[in-house]
Write a protein that holds these residues in place. Sequence first.
Motif, PDB file in Angstrom:
ATOM      1  N   THR A 131      -0.102  23.445 -25.785  1.00 34.59           N
ATOM      2  CA  THR A 131      -1.168  23.056 -26.698  1.00 34.59           C
ATOM      3  C   THR A 131      -0.612  22.514 -28.005  1.00 34.59           C
ATOM      4  OG1 THR A 131      -1.406  25.311 -27.564  1.00 34.59           O
ATOM      5  CG2 THR A 131      -2.838  24.685 -25.731  1.00 34.59           C
ATOM      6  N   ALA A 157       0.310  27.843 -30.074  1.00 35.70           N
ATOM      7  CA  ALA A 157       0.485  26.403 -29.896  1.00 35.70           C
ATOM      8  C   ALA A 157       1.953  26.009 -29.957  1.00 35.70           C
ATOM      9  CB  ALA A 157      -0.290  25.644 -30.972  1.00 35.70           C
ATOM     10  N   ILE A 181      -7.848  21.873 -30.392  1.00 39.27           N
ATOM     11  CA  ILE A 181      -6.666  22.278 -29.636  1.00 39.27           C
ATOM     12  C   ILE A 181      -6.628  21.356 -28.439  1.00 39.27           C
ATOM     13  CG2 ILE A 181      -5.545  24.090 -28.294  1.00 39.27           C
ATOM     14  CD1 ILE A 181      -7.018  26.146 -30.070  1.00 39.27           C
ATOM     15  N   VAL A 227      -4.977  20.444 -24.951  1.00 43.99           N
ATOM     16  CA  VAL A 227      -4.212  21.042 -23.858  1.00 43.99           C
ATOM     17  C   VAL A 227      -3.541  19.913 -23.100  1.00 43.99           C
ATOM     18  CG1 VAL A 227      -4.300  22.497 -21.809  1.00 43.99           C
ATOM     19  CG2 VAL A 227      -5.855  22.958 -23.726  1.00 43.99           C
TER      20      VAL A 227
END
Length: 132
Positions: free
Chosen positions: A23, A109, A125, A127
């Motif tokens: 992430t 992250a 965020i 991915v």
Amino acid sequence: MKKTGILNPELTKLIAETGHTDTVVVTDAGLPLPETVGTKVDFALKEGQVPFLDLLDTVLNELSVEKVIMAEEIRSTSPDMHDNILSRFPNIEIQYVPHVEFKRQTENARGLVRSGEFTPYANVILVGGVVY
């Protein structure tokens, strides 16, 4: 000298090292940057510079994304920003979590990229996906 794409070496390295399911958080100016995250690339110069959407677009030009996580509060607090973010992900899964949980998830992250955005909850965020 690099001719195209992202010129910032820290951001280029972060994107190049991001793998599937890793992430990367693109943030507004106010999101806390957890000490647990090793890579923090700060583009906040002053209010509104660098704008969140410009920074997000730059990252998206080079990063494969399979899912986006946002704080559920963005829908009611910053609906225009929410709509602008959604327009960039027409075929990508969107997940909403309470802002407290969002901040908790940033602690894991691979990296954080901070903008100078002052719009509340202008954070995502991303991915990592795959390109094959």
